[in-house]
Design a protein around this motif. Structure first.
Motif, PDB file in Angstrom:
ATOM      1  N   LEU A 186       0.810  -1.214   0.000  1.00  0.00           N
ATOM      2  CA  LEU A 186       0.000   0.000   0.000  1.00  0.00           C
ATOM      3  C   LEU A 186       0.847   1.269   0.000  1.00  0.00           C
ATOM      4  O   LEU A 186       0.552   2.219  -0.732  1.00  0.00           O
ATOM      5  N   LYS A 187       1.903   1.292   0.771  1.00  0.00           N
ATOM      6  CA  LYS A 187       2.752   2.484   0.848  1.00  0.00           C
ATOM      7  C   LYS A 187       3.302   2.920  -0.511  1.00  0.00           C
ATOM      8  O   LYS A 187       3.244   4.105  -0.849  1.00  0.00           O
ATOM      9  N   PRO A 188       3.824   2.010  -1.346  1.00  0.00           N
ATOM     10  CA  PRO A 188       4.352   2.448  -2.650  1.00  0.00           C
ATOM     11  C   PRO A 188       3.311   3.124  -3.540  1.00  0.00           C
ATOM     12  O   PRO A 188       3.633   4.064  -4.261  1.00  0.00           O
ATOM     13  N   VAL A 189       2.066   2.675  -3.492  1.00  0.00           N
ATOM     14  CA  VAL A 189       1.009   3.294  -4.302  1.00  0.00           C
ATOM     15  C   VAL A 189       0.734   4.711  -3.809  1.00  0.00           C
ATOM     16  O   VAL A 189       0.599   5.645  -4.606  1.00  0.00           O
ATOM     17  N   LEU A 190       0.678   4.880  -2.493  1.00  0.00           N
ATOM     18  CA  LEU A 190       0.435   6.212  -1.932  1.00  0.00           C
ATOM     19  C   LEU A 190       1.562   7.174  -2.286  1.00  0.00           C
ATOM     20  O   LEU A 190       1.314   8.328  -2.660  1.00  0.00           O
ATOM     21  N   VAL A 191       2.791   6.697  -2.220  1.00  0.00           N
ATOM     22  CA  VAL A 191       3.948   7.530  -2.595  1.00  0.00           C
ATOM     23  C   VAL A 191       3.895   7.863  -4.077  1.00  0.00           C
ATOM     24  O   VAL A 191       4.153   9.004  -4.481  1.00  0.00           O
ATOM     25  N   GLU A 192       3.545   6.898  -4.904  1.00  0.00           N
ATOM     26  CA  GLU A 192       3.432   7.137  -6.351  1.00  0.00           C
ATOM     27  C   GLU A 192       2.414   8.223  -6.661  1.00  0.00           C
ATOM     28  O   GLU A 192       2.574   8.986  -7.616  1.00  0.00           O
ATOM     29  N   LEU A 193       1.388   8.321  -5.832  1.00  0.00           N
ATOM     30  CA  LEU A 193       0.355   9.339  -6.033  1.00  0.00           C
ATOM     31  C   LEU A 193       0.739  10.687  -5.420  1.00  0.00           C
ATOM     32  O   LEU A 193      -0.043  11.623  -5.455  1.00  0.00           O
ATOM     33  N   GLY A 194       1.935  10.778  -4.857  1.00  0.00           N
ATOM     34  CA  GLY A 194       2.450  12.041  -4.348  1.00  0.00           C
ATOM     35  C   GLY A 194       2.340  12.243  -2.855  1.00  0.00           C
ATOM     36  O   GLY A 194       2.753  13.278  -2.336  1.00  0.00           O
ATOM     37  N   ALA A 195       1.777  11.274  -2.132  1.00  0.00           N
ATOM     38  CA  ALA A 195       1.644  11.409  -0.679  1.00  0.00           C
ATOM     39  C   ALA A 195       3.013  11.318  -0.012  1.00  0.00           C
ATOM     40  O   ALA A 195       3.933  10.670  -0.510  1.00  0.00           O
ATOM     41  N   THR A 196       3.115  11.955   1.132  1.00  0.00           N
ATOM     42  CA  THR A 196       4.266  11.791   2.001  1.00  0.00           C
ATOM     43  C   THR A 196       3.894  10.716   3.013  1.00  0.00           C
ATOM     44  O   THR A 196       2.864  10.821   3.688  1.00  0.00           O
ATOM     45  N   VAL A 197       4.714   9.679   3.090  1.00  0.00           N
ATOM     46  CA  VAL A 197       4.473   8.580   4.027  1.00  0.00           C
ATOM     47  C   VAL A 197       5.731   8.461   4.888  1.00  0.00           C
ATOM     48  O   VAL A 197       6.628   7.686   4.573  1.00  0.00           O
ATOM     49  N   PRO A 198       5.800   9.264   5.960  1.00  0.00           N
ATOM     50  CA  PRO A 198       7.039   9.380   6.715  1.00  0.00           C
ATOM     51  C   PRO A 198       7.290   8.276   7.735  1.00  0.00           C
ATOM     52  O   PRO A 198       8.317   8.294   8.414  1.00  0.00           O
ATOM     53  N   ALA A 199       6.370   7.331   7.851  1.00  0.00           N
ATOM     54  CA  ALA A 199       6.494   6.294   8.878  1.00  0.00           C
ATOM     55  C   ALA A 199       6.154   4.930   8.309  1.00  0.00           C
ATOM     56  O   ALA A 199       5.571   4.820   7.225  1.00  0.00           O
ATOM     57  N   ALA A 200       6.506   3.921   9.056  1.00  0.00           N
ATOM     58  CA  ALA A 200       6.125   2.565   8.688  1.00  0.00           C
ATOM     59  C   ALA A 200       4.609   2.451   8.686  1.00  0.00           C
ATOM     60  O   ALA A 200       3.920   3.141   9.440  1.00  0.00           O
ATOM     61  N   GLY A 201       4.098   1.593   7.824  1.00  0.00           N
ATOM     62  CA  GLY A 201       2.674   1.311   7.841  1.00  0.00           C
ATOM     63  C   GLY A 201       2.313   0.527   9.092  1.00  0.00           C
ATOM     64  O   GLY A 201       3.187   0.046   9.818  1.00  0.00           O
ATOM     65  N   LEU A 202       1.032   0.402   9.330  1.00  0.00           N
ATOM     66  CA  LEU A 202       0.558  -0.308  10.515  1.00  0.00           C
ATOM     67  C   LEU A 202      -0.288  -1.499  10.090  1.00  0.00           C
ATOM     68  O   LEU A 202      -1.199  -1.369   9.272  1.00  0.00           O
ATOM     69  N   TYR A 203       0.036  -2.659  10.658  1.00  0.00           N
ATOM     70  CA  TYR A 203      -0.737  -3.874  10.450  1.00  0.00           C
ATOM     71  C   TYR A 203      -1.325  -4.275  11.796  1.00  0.00           C
ATOM     72  O   TYR A 203      -0.607  -4.321  12.801  1.00  0.00           O
ATOM     73  N   VAL A 204      -2.623  -4.531  11.825  1.00  0.00           N
ATOM     74  CA  VAL A 204      -3.308  -4.892  13.060  1.00  0.00           C
ATOM     75  C   VAL A 204      -4.071  -6.193  12.829  1.00  0.00           C
ATOM     76  O   VAL A 204      -4.759  -6.337  11.808  1.00  0.00           O
ATOM     77  N   VAL A 205      -3.939  -7.116  13.758  1.00  0.00           N
ATOM     78  CA  VAL A 205      -4.735  -8.336  13.698  1.00  0.00           C
ATOM     79  C   VAL A 205      -6.196  -7.927  13.873  1.00  0.00           C
ATOM     80  O   VAL A 205      -6.540  -7.181  14.791  1.00  0.00           O
ATOM     81  N   ASP A 206      -7.042  -8.387  12.968  1.00  0.00           N
ATOM     82  CA  ASP A 206      -8.411  -7.854  12.913  1.00  0.00           C
ATOM     83  C   ASP A 206      -9.226  -8.090  14.178  1.00  0.00           C
ATOM     84  O   ASP A 206     -10.158  -7.343  14.452  1.00  0.00           O
ATOM     85  N   LYS A 207      -8.876  -9.061  15.005  1.00  0.00           N
ATOM     86  CA  LYS A 207      -9.577  -9.248  16.275  1.00  0.00           C
ATOM     87  C   LYS A 207      -9.348  -8.065  17.219  1.00  0.00           C
ATOM     88  O   LYS A 207     -10.108  -7.858  18.149  1.00  0.00           O
TER      89      LYS A 207
END
Length: 171
Positions: A118-139
Motif C-alpha cells: 500500500l505504501k508504494p502506491v500512496l507515494v506514487e500518487l504524491g503522498a508523504t508517508v514518513p512512517a512505517a505502515g501499521l498492520y493490526v490483527v483484525d480481532k
C-alpha cells in the motif's frame, strides 16, 4: 489540520473503518474531519466523472493527514481501494497529504503488507508517508492498545509531517 479516513473494505461500516477512525483519533486527539467508506461510492468507481467519487477524491486530496485502510485480501489491499486510488492523478493527486497505510488481517503472516503493497502506491500518487505502515490483527480492530506502540513510535513524526503542510500555508 484536516484529518480524513479512507476505508476500502467491501463491507459498509466495517471493522476496517472503525480501526482507521480509531487510529486517526488516537493519533490526533479528535475525530476525523472526513470519513470515506469507499464501498458507499458504488459503481461510480468503475468509470470516470462520477460526482460523488470526484467529491470524495477532492476531500481526500484537500486533507493534511489521511489514514488509508484496507483488510488484507488475497495478501494485498482490496480492489475496491485500488479503484478509489485510481481516481487520483498520477504523481501529484495526493501532493501535500501525509498518509498512513493501515491494513488488518487474521494473523501476523501479512504484517509487511502495508509497507510492501500500500505504501508504494500512496507515494506514487504524491503522498508523504514518513512512517512505517501499521498492520493490526483484525480481532484487535477496536483495541487502542493495538495501535499504541505504533503511535508511540511514529506519531510525532507523522504529525510533524502533516503540520508542516498546514504551517506552510499550503491549505
Amino acid at each position: 489540520m484536516i484529518v480524513s479516513v479512507v476505508a476500502g473494505n467491501p463491507k459498509p461500516a466495517s471493522r476496517t473503518l472503525t480501526a482507521a477512525s480509531l487510529l486517526a483519533s488516537t493519533l490526533t486527539g479528535k475525530e476525523p474531519d472526513h470519513v470515506v467508506d469507499v464501498v458507499d461510492l458504488g459503481a461510480g468507481l468503475l468509470g470516470w466523472g462520477d460526482s460523488a467519487v470526484a467529491a470524495a477524491v477532492e476531500t481526500v486530496a484537500g486533507s493534511d493527514l489521511v489514514v488509508f485502510a484496507s483488510p488484507t485480501f488475497k495478501a494485498t489491499y482490496t480492489g475496491l481501494l485500488k479503484l478509489f486510488l485510481d481516481q487520483f492523478s498520477t504523481s501529484d493527486g495526493l501532493q501535500d497529504v501525509t498518509a498512513i497505510p493501515l491494513m488488518l488481517g487474521a494473523g501476523p503472516a501479512h504484517y509487511m503488507a502495508p509497507d510492501l503493497l500500500l505504501k508504494p502506491v500512496l507515494v506514487e500518487l504524491g503522498a508523504t508517508v514518513p512512517a512505517a505502515g501499521l498492520y493490526v490483527v483484525d480481532k484487535l480492530y477496536d483495541d487502542t492498545e493495538a495501535f499504541q506502540p505504533w503511535v508511540d513510535r511514529w506519531g510525532s513524526i507523522v504529525l510533524a509531517s502533516a503540520n508542516a503542510t498546514v504551517s506552510a500555508g499550503d491549505r
